[in-house]
Scaffold this motif. Structure first.
Motif, PDB file in Angstrom:
ATOM      1  N   UNK A 269       7.370  12.459  -3.234  1.00  0.00           N
ATOM      2  CA  UNK A 269       7.762  11.842  -1.968  1.00  0.00           C
ATOM      3  C   UNK A 269       6.652  10.918  -1.485  1.00  0.00           C
ATOM      4  N   UNK A 270       7.057   9.924  -0.678  1.00  0.00           N
ATOM      5  CA  UNK A 270       6.096   8.978  -0.122  1.00  0.00           C
ATOM      6  C   UNK A 270       5.450   9.562   1.128  1.00  0.00           C
ATOM      7  N   UNK A 271       4.125   9.490   1.191  1.00  0.00           N
ATOM      8  CA  UNK A 271       3.409   9.802   2.425  1.00  0.00           C
ATOM      9  C   UNK A 271       3.276   8.546   3.275  1.00  0.00           C
ATOM     10  N   UNK A 272       3.086   7.423   2.596  1.00  0.00           N
ATOM     11  CA  UNK A 272       2.924   6.135   3.271  1.00  0.00           C
ATOM     12  C   UNK A 272       3.471   5.054   2.350  1.00  0.00           C
ATOM     13  N   UNK A 273       4.249   4.151   2.911  1.00  0.00           N
ATOM     14  CA  UNK A 273       4.757   3.012   2.157  1.00  0.00           C
ATOM     15  C   UNK A 273       4.816   1.824   3.101  1.00  0.00           C
ATOM     16  N   UNK A 274       3.866   0.917   2.946  1.00  0.00           N
ATOM     17  CA  UNK A 274       3.763  -0.213   3.845  1.00  0.00           C
ATOM     18  C   UNK A 274       3.597  -1.503   3.048  1.00  0.00           C
ATOM     19  N   UNK A 275       4.145  -2.578   3.601  1.00  0.00           N
ATOM     20  CA  UNK A 275       3.995  -3.895   2.998  1.00  0.00           C
ATOM     21  C   UNK A 275       4.062  -4.940   4.101  1.00  0.00           C
ATOM     22  N   UNK A 276       3.152  -5.896   4.059  1.00  0.00           N
ATOM     23  CA  UNK A 276       3.186  -6.983   5.023  1.00  0.00           C
ATOM     24  C   UNK A 276       4.144  -8.070   4.581  1.00  0.00           C
ATOM     25  N   UNK A 277       4.120  -9.194   5.291  1.00  0.00           N
ATOM     26  CA  UNK A 277       4.936 -10.336   4.884  1.00  0.00           C
ATOM     27  C   UNK A 277       4.359 -10.936   3.611  1.00  0.00           C
ATOM     28  N   UNK A 278       5.258 -11.310   2.701  1.00  0.00           N
ATOM     29  CA  UNK A 278       4.816 -11.815   1.404  1.00  0.00           C
ATOM     30  C   UNK A 278       4.158 -13.190   1.555  1.00  0.00           C
TER      31      UNK A 278
ATOM     32  N   UNK B  21       0.864  -1.177   0.000  1.00  0.00           N
ATOM     33  CA  UNK B  21       0.000   0.000   0.000  1.00  0.00           C
ATOM     34  C   UNK B  21       0.905   1.232   0.000  1.00  0.00           C
ATOM     35  N   UNK B  22       0.732   2.080  -1.001  1.00  0.00           N
ATOM     36  CA  UNK B  22       1.584   3.260  -1.157  1.00  0.00           C
ATOM     37  C   UNK B  22       0.724   4.500  -1.301  1.00  0.00           C
ATOM     38  N   UNK B  23       1.157   5.587  -0.674  1.00  0.00           N
ATOM     39  CA  UNK B  23       0.546   6.894  -0.886  1.00  0.00           C
ATOM     40  C   UNK B  23       1.660   7.833  -1.325  1.00  0.00           C
ATOM     41  N   UNK B  24       1.485   8.426  -2.510  1.00  0.00           N
ATOM     42  CA  UNK B  24       2.542   9.195  -3.169  1.00  0.00           C
ATOM     43  C   UNK B  24       2.057  10.623  -3.382  1.00  0.00           C
ATOM     44  N   UNK B  25       2.872  11.588  -2.950  1.00  0.00           N
ATOM     45  CA  UNK B  25       2.586  12.986  -3.248  1.00  0.00           C
ATOM     46  C   UNK B  25       3.336  13.337  -4.528  1.00  0.00           C
ATOM     47  N   UNK B  26       2.591  13.465  -5.629  1.00  0.00           N
ATOM     48  CA  UNK B  26       3.245  13.537  -6.934  1.00  0.00           C
ATOM     49  C   UNK B  26       3.932  14.873  -7.176  1.00  0.00           C
ATOM     50  N   UNK B  27       3.480  15.958  -6.532  1.00  0.00           N
ATOM     51  CA  UNK B  27       4.110  17.252  -6.784  1.00  0.00           C
ATOM     52  C   UNK B  27       5.500  17.339  -6.157  1.00  0.00           C
TER      53      UNK B  27
END
Length: 875
Positions: free
Chosen positions: A338-347, A329-335
């Protein structure tokens, strides 16, 4: 001990499948995680999981424009209507077919949902009135020849446009219009993924899977131009009539293409006010285009797998992406890029977990070889260690909490520094072995690990990294290790050879008497005082031993308690199945009165083990998700075909619409789960790999198939008064406080047990009276008082006042607390954690102030020496 633990949060998973969406204010993101919905507060950096569960994995969610109603639909079309602010389920409803997309109208009065090749529009239920049949069908819209994929409403809620797998889009009106027939937007050569209205309603954009973007505008003829000029001269507002979108004769104005070879469009979204089109591709790349000029503003690769869902915040600043295969799950500020949120669980599966000594951090290890550390307060993973090259089987914290140890099947035991976030020590054995269990000495100086192939226990020095000793004696793989928590220098090891051995690791004598059990040992747990050890075995029993005398004290037969849940390929009933009837993980509570156990089942059980009772206190069902194997109690004969095979196990990869989804990338002979993989598919099972109690005793966590489940004591809404009388009211407490009877007011506030009243009384006690009041508080309220002060320390600016209370209570009642340290251990740990947080914040502030003062002193010295220009003083 209280047993009313309620589901609190789901940490280990951030996205599974379905669509993600922003709330109307743009500060919160909603993400489906299995059959639950997680809410990510992007401003305060917190996450929480709503308490309700769908029957199966969620396929689509929608939020009303005022953010009061949330509707979640699972894979079978069963929906829940939820009060979003409270997380309470209002109604259940079945759409009868799988729903690809569901949308609230902009005015919030209607809900449009896909229904195979049709579209159904329902009136939005009234959440303020209890109704027997709240969902009322407004109309069913037909016209598509294949499955409908998406729905978008016009800004005025008068009409909507749908896209389908039949390579067309269609425009429908909410209510019938005289002379209107649904308009078809044809010309694409692949399934149309999305269709969008421009902000002024004069353009429509359609996006297909093969990367084509069509711009549709009104067809203009000479007769139309003459009539429109006359109408505009007569009435300047005639061009914006309520039914202008429906009355328009639409035609293709422009065709644009992304021109990315061997790439498919998977998901799209459109921001009308800024005319920005966001597209997620099957290669993990996303792009940002400005329409109608089709100008590429931004392109970035953010994932190794295809992007499953994309959303844009109402302000147009943030982009959110979900990748199903990786669980990202990623939240990207395109202007600002930069990443606002970058999360990943166990694969893959989560194998183990461990609580830090302060109870605010959890470490997890998984089959993907990664070690993740999660914050309980925020629900986010704040560091990931990827040094291991094979599954991580066990983790353990050192007593101080700043060092984390992990054991892996790659033959290494690693120590990680949680201050500098680095792997500072790697322990290996003389010959390569696989490590399955780990334990850390209470002093933090020695780490032990058990192997699965050489059946030995290895001990290393943490300081030097040298191998201290190798303990031999077991005749089968070692499943569990535990050091005595009381500091008696004893190490217990459990093995599949049906024995538990207790080693005196720092004594010269190596004589050890094995404790024999009836079956293979799966898990061990020391009681916090070190006087008793519990061992769970493969036959579903938990056996208790007195450590000093080495004799058995009690046995709990838990086969009936943990059994439950029938797998899809089981030929016997759940009650007769032997595959789930064992505890693979156990943990004692902080006071040692109860034991929590879980295994290959959907249940986690809590036993009271005081004085050899072994009474079942409560059973927790970790999941009700029917998409998982082992959650159904009975076989559904409707899912069994004429060949006697459950249809859930038939591999339907060849029916997928995308070529990459149809392709079988598995290696020949590679299997996950039992059965013939040529005709069957693997389904995840509902199971608990590891359970651990928080050191504070206020929560426990389980590493399950769905992620890291956290259950806690929910005291926020619970009304739990002591000695309540009819004349004890909040007003009476405040009256006593106004008379300056502080001790009486504090006792009455704790008897009423309402936190706002307690806080008001507590903060109104004068500083000079704190020591006197603390000395006279009855001992029955000491635990509640300390717990309240610990919470107040974390949230209040009255630092010195809280520290005075802590000092006064500990000085006055220290002997009483010491004599009952087991009973007060959780609350004392909570106080210690609060004091540690205060120490860190104060020390960082002091460091900043010290640096500032040193700078000012250096500047003044420089001026005195004349190296800087003198500062003129103005009278």
């Amino acid at each position: 001990m209280k047993a009313n633990y309620q589901f609190s949060n789901l940490c280990g998973t951030v996205y599974r499948q379905g669509n993600i969406l922003f709330t109307p204010d743009g500060n919160t993101l909603l993400s489906p995680v299995g059959n639950r919905v997680s809410v990510f507060d992007l401003v305060n950096n917190k996450s929480r999981t709503l308490p309700f569960e769908n029957r199966k994995n969620i396929a689509a969610i929608a939020l009303s424009p005022d953010a009061s109603l949330l509707i979640s639909v699972d894979e079978d079309g069963r929906a829940l209507l939820v009060n979003f602010r409270r997380g309470v389920v209002l109604h259940h409803f079945n759409f009868q077919k799988a729903v690809k997309d569901i949308q609230f109208s902009p005015d919030g009065k209607y809900i449009a949902a896909t229904h195979d090749s049709h579209v159904q529009v329902w009136r939005t239920p009234n959440q303020l009135v209890r109704e027997f049949a709240p969902f009322v069908l407004h109309r069913t819209y037909t016209g598509h020849h294949d499955e409908v994929l998406s729905i978008r409403w016009s800004p005025d809620s008068k009409c909507f446009i749908t896209t389908s797998r039949d390579m067309t889009a269609r425009l429908f009106t909410l209510d019938p219009l005289e002379g209107f027939r649904s308009k078809t937007f044809a010309g694409h050569r692949d399934a149309v993924i999305g269709a969008y209205f421009s902000a002024n309603g004069k353009s429509i954009y359609t996006v297909s899977r093969d990367g084509a973007v069509f711009t549709w505008k009104a067809k203009v003829t000479e007769a139309d131009m003459d009539s429109s000029d006359d109408e505009a001269a007569a009435d300047p507002k005639s061009s914006s009539t309520p039914d202008s979108i429906a009355r328009t004769r639409w035609g293709v104005h422009e065709r644009n293409y992304f021109n990315l070879p061997s790439t498919k469009v998977v998901c799209t979204t459109f921001h009308p006010s800024s005319n920005l089109l966001v597209v997620g591709f099957s290669t993990g790349v996303f792009g940002l285009w400005e329409l109608p000029q089709f100008t590429n503003i931004h392109t970035l690769s953010i994932s190794q797998e295809k992007i499953s869902s994309v959303a844009m915040s109402p302000s147009g600043e943030w982009l959110a992406f979900g990748a199903r295969k990786l669980g990202q799950l990623l939240v990207w500020e395109w202007q600002s890029e930069s990443y606002i949120l970058k999360q990943q669980g166990h694969f893959f599966d989560m194998n183990t977990l461990g609580y830090a000594p302060d109870g605010q951090t959890i470490a997890t290890g998984g089959d993907d070889g990664k070690l993740k550390v999660w914050s309980i307060h925020s629900g986010f993973c704040f560091v990931t260690f990827s040094e291991h090259t094979a599954p991580v089987m066990d983790v353990a914290f050192a007593k101080q909490g700043s060092v984390l140890f992990s054991a892996s099947l790659d033959g290494t035991v690693r120590a990680f520094d949680l201050i500098r976030y680095r792997n500072f020590r790697t322990f290996t054995s003389p010959s390569p072995v696989q490590f399955s269990a780990i334990a850390v000495d209470p002093s933090g100086e020695v780490v032990a690990a058990g192997s699965t192939d050489s059946f030995e226990v290895f001990l290393w020095s943490v300081q030097t990294g040298k191998l201290l000793d190798v303990l031999s004696g077991h005749e089968a793989p070692i499943s569990s290790l535990a050091f005595c928590p009381s500091g008696a220098n004893q190490l217990a090891s459990g093995s599949w050879d049906r024995t538990v051995r207790i080693w005196s690791v720092f004594n010269r004598s190596r004589a050890v008497e094995p404790l024999t059990l009836s079956s293979d040992v799966l898990s061990l747990a020391f009681r916090p005082d070190g006087a008793e050890i519990a061992a769970s075995t493969l036959d579903g029993q938990i056996t208790f031993f007195d450590v000093r005398e080495g004799k058995q004290t009690n046995v709990i037969d838990g086969r009936k308690d943990i059994s439950g849940g029938r797998k899809a390929d089981d030929r016997v009933a759940a009650a007769n199945s032997s595959s789930t009837k064992a505890f693979t993980s156990m943990t004692y509570t902080a006071d040692g009165t109860c034991i929590l156990a879980g295994g290959n089942s959907k249940y986690v059980v809590l036993y009271d083990v005081r004085e050899g009772e072994g009474v079942l206190v409560k059973k927790f069902q970790i999941s009700e998700n029917l998409s998982l194997d082992g959650t159904e109690e009975f076989l559904d004969s409707r899912k069994v075909n004429s060949a006697g095979i459950n249809t859930d196990l038939i591999d339907d990869r060849g029916d997928a619409s995308d070529l990459e989804d149809r392709a079988d990338t598995t290696l020949p002979g590679a299997t996950r789960g039992a059965g013939d993989m040529s005709v069957r598919k693997y389904r995840q099972e509902a199971r608990t790999k590891c359970v651990r109690f928080s050191p504070t005793g206020r929560a426990w966590a389980a590493a399950s198939t769905e992620g890291l489940l956290i259950y806690s004591l929910d005291d926020t809404l619970a009304f739990d008064p002591f000695d309540l009388t009819i004349d004890l009211t909040p007003q009476s407490v405040l009256d006593v406080l106004s008379e300056r009877e502080f001790l009486k007011a504090l006792v009455l506030a704790f008897r009423l047990n309402e936190k706002p009243v307690i806080r008001r009384v507590y903060e109104n006690i004068p500083r000079s009276d704190v020591r006197l009041v603390a000395r006279q508080v009855p001992v029955v309220y000491i635990s509640a008082l300390l717990h309240f002060v610990a919470e107040h320390l974390e949230k209040s600016p009255h630092l010195e006042f809280d520290l005075l209370w802590v000092q006064a209570v500990l000085m006055s009642h220290g002997r009483y607390l010491r004599d009952r340290n087991g009973e007060f251990a959780p609350v004392l740990r909570a106080v210690q954690k609060a004091l540690g947080d205060v120490e860190q914040s104060v020390s960082s502030l002091c460091d900043e102030n010290t640096s500032t003062l040193l700078y000012l002193i250096d500047q003044s010295k420089a001026r005195q020496k004349g190296t800087l220009a003198p500062v003129e003083l103005v009278n």
